[in-house]
Scaffold this motif. Structure first.
Motif, mmCIF file in Angstrom:
data_model
loop_
_atom_site.group_PDB
_atom_site.id
_atom_site.type_symbol
_atom_site.label_atom_id
_atom_site.label_comp_id
_atom_site.label_asym_id
_atom_site.label_seq_id
_atom_site.Cartn_x
_atom_site.Cartn_y
_atom_site.Cartn_z
ATOM 1 N N ILE A 28 0.876 -0.924 0.390
ATOM 2 C CA ILE A 28 -0.353 0.381 0.081
ATOM 3 C C ILE A 28 1.212 1.378 0.152
ATOM 4 O O ILE A 28 1.014 2.098 -1.067
ATOM 5 C CB ILE A 28 -0.798 0.128 1.540
ATOM 6 N N LEU A 29 1.749 1.294 1.051
ATOM 7 C CA LEU A 29 3.014 2.425 0.775
ATOM 8 C C LEU A 29 3.294 2.601 0.361
ATOM 9 O O LEU A 29 3.883 3.698 -0.877
ATOM 10 C CB LEU A 29 3.537 2.252 1.897
ATOM 11 N N SER A 30 4.106 2.015 -0.677
ATOM 12 C CA SER A 30 5.014 1.316 -1.866
ATOM 13 C C SER A 30 3.856 2.523 -3.421
ATOM 14 O O SER A 30 4.340 2.894 -3.851
ATOM 15 C CB SER A 30 4.692 0.066 -2.628
ATOM 16 N N ARG A 31 2.828 2.061 -2.791
ATOM 17 C CA ARG A 31 1.751 1.963 -4.491
ATOM 18 C C ARG A 31 1.474 3.699 -4.624
ATOM 19 O O ARG A 31 1.303 4.458 -4.954
ATOM 20 C CB ARG A 31 0.807 1.389 -3.710
ATOM 21 N N LEU A 32 1.216 3.996 -2.933
ATOM 22 C CA LEU A 32 1.124 5.362 -2.105
ATOM 23 C C LEU A 32 2.217 6.452 -2.865
ATOM 24 O O LEU A 32 1.866 7.849 -2.926
ATOM 25 C CB LEU A 32 0.343 5.907 -1.436
ATOM 26 N N GLU A 33 3.173 6.132 -3.291
ATOM 27 C CA GLU A 33 4.399 6.608 -3.922
ATOM 28 C C GLU A 33 4.033 7.594 -5.430
ATOM 29 O O GLU A 33 5.019 8.736 -5.273
ATOM 30 C CB GLU A 33 5.538 6.026 -3.320
ATOM 31 N N THR A 34 3.796 6.577 -6.123
ATOM 32 C CA THR A 34 3.444 6.883 -7.250
ATOM 33 C C THR A 34 1.702 7.741 -7.127
ATOM 34 O O THR A 34 1.688 8.095 -8.436
ATOM 35 C CB THR A 34 3.680 5.657 -8.060
ATOM 36 N N VAL A 35 1.298 8.076 -6.692
ATOM 37 C CA VAL A 35 -0.048 8.584 -6.649
ATOM 38 C C VAL A 35 -0.559 8.865 -5.052
ATOM 39 O O VAL A 35 0.199 8.575 -4.379
ATOM 40 C CB VAL A 35 -1.237 7.602 -7.265
ATOM 41 N N ASP A 36 -1.444 10.156 -5.452
ATOM 42 C CA ASP A 36 -2.121 10.376 -4.321
ATOM 43 C C ASP A 36 -3.319 10.205 -3.958
ATOM 44 O O ASP A 36 -2.573 9.834 -2.360
ATOM 45 C CB ASP A 36 -3.107 12.138 -4.623
#
Length: 90
Positions: A28-36
């Motif tokens: 989840i944290l990794s995915r939020l690095e590229t999107v808001d």
């Protein structure tokens, strides 16, 4: 009793699914690095109950740790996940 003795239990091998809360938190944290913002359904890749429960527990743990916020506008609708932003009081 004789009928019970003739019953056999079939042996079935089931593949174990390994989903870990820590891994799902990282995902989840990794995915939020590229999107808001992302949808919880975008993080869950299969219909596996184990994955769904593990991912939801990971989300709850991230909310508890103030790493992300989760928003659901209506019951049974999509859950949106965003990075936690500390609110500044004026």
């Amino acid at each position: 009793m004789a009928a019970e003795e003739n019953l056999t239990i079939p042996q079935v091998l089931v593949d174990a699914e390994n989903f870990h809360v820590k891994d799902q938190m990282s995902e989840i944290l990794s995915r939020l690095e590229t999107v808001d913002r992302l949808k919880l359904s975008e993080v869950i890749k299969t219909e596996s109950i184990n994955e769904i429960v593990t991912t939801f527990l990971a989300l709850l743990e991230l909310v508890k740790r103030d790493k992300v916020t989760a928003e659901q506008l209506m019951p049974f609708e999509e859950i949106f996940i965003s990075k936690y932003k500390e609110q500044v009081m004026a």
